[in-house]
Write an enzyme that holds these catalytic residues in place. Structure first.
Site: not given
Ligand code: N1C
Length: 243
Positions: A83, A164
């Site tokens: 992420c 993400c």
């Protein structure tokens, strides 16, 4: 005579399937599992077979995103970029590749197996017999379901859905439509981003060194992108910079 022959290409067609595509794609697959991401288990032979099944024996303009389903199943990600390191881009490919090679912080679609295997390759099938057409392939505009386009569409969709944390979007401020709803980023990836998984969308508008910037955070199509992000509830930042 030679000149005539060279000029005789039909409008809407371009060069054919990349020669040696099988060796190149499979070589890249083995390179990926051996050297780039050792430890990931993919069956390169099986992936290639499924690719051939999707493309071969099909009209060259008739390969849908769904046709690649079995191939992408065999490529299912057991690995995703961390992420905060997802990088999307539009119309800045050469620039992105240099930047990514230098920074080694960001991950693009080309770091996934599908992106790695098929980067810069061209292919299409032929209706009359099995296999690829090495003579010519239709241009993008001639096709509703271009085999190359459909593969990137599916890969881009998956990549965006897995994004993400803070994601980065690099746009080219030196072209007329830095952000376009018709680009792969604007038509597929943007809609695939999930506001619940993505923390910030950080836009960077990069212009040529000469400073010829047509578009910036406050001007042109980038404003439309920001508007779409706002309406979908994303947090965002935008910065202009030169190469
Ligand atoms: O249409 P684009 O750019 O906006 O697509 C770029 C966008 C990136 O964020 C990538 O994640 O979509 C993904 N992507 C690729 O990574 C990619 N590698 C090679 C999409 N397309 C990709 N290609 C080829 O370039 C493919 O043939 C596709 O049609 C072009 C898109 O380039 P673009 O218009 O500059």
């Amino acid at each position: 005579l030679i000149v005539l022959w060279l000029c005789a290409g039909e409008p809407g067609t371009q060069s054919g399937t990349t020669p040696n595509i099988k060796e190149i794609a499979m070589g890249r697959c083995y390179d990926y599992v051996t050297r780039v991401k050792p430890g990931l288990r993919y069956d390169c032979e099986d992936i290639w077979r499924r690719f051939e099944e999707a493309v071969g024996r099909q009209a060259p303009c008739n390969v849908t995103v769904e046709d690649y389903g079995r191939m992408f199943y065999a490529m299912a990600q057991t690995w995703a970029p961390p992420c905060g390191r997802f990088l999307f881009w539009s119309k800045t490919k050469t620039f992105v590749q240099t930047l990514v090679a230098a920074l080694r912080h960001f991950w693009t679609l080309e770091d996934t197996l599908a992106g790695f295997m098929f980067n810069d390759l061209l292919w299409c099938g032929r209706e009359d017999e099995a296999g690829f057409d090495f003579g010519s392939c239709p241009g993008w505009s001639a096709c509703q379901h271009h085999p190359v386009y459909s593969l990137w569409r599916r890969a881009s969709q998956k990549f965006a859905e897995s994004a993400c944390g803070n994601v980065t979007v690099l746009l080219n401020g030196s072209v007329a439509q830095a952000f376009s709803r018709n680009s792969m980023f604007g038509s597929v990836e943007l809609d695939g981003l999930d506001p619940c998984r993505v923390n910030y969308v950080n836009i960077k508008v990069v212009s040529d060194q000469e400073g010829a910037s047509r578009e910036s955070c406050g001007r042109g199509s980038v404003v439309d992108l920001i508007q779409i992000l706002r309406s979908r509830g994303f947090r965002w930042t935008c910065a202009d910079s030169s190469r």
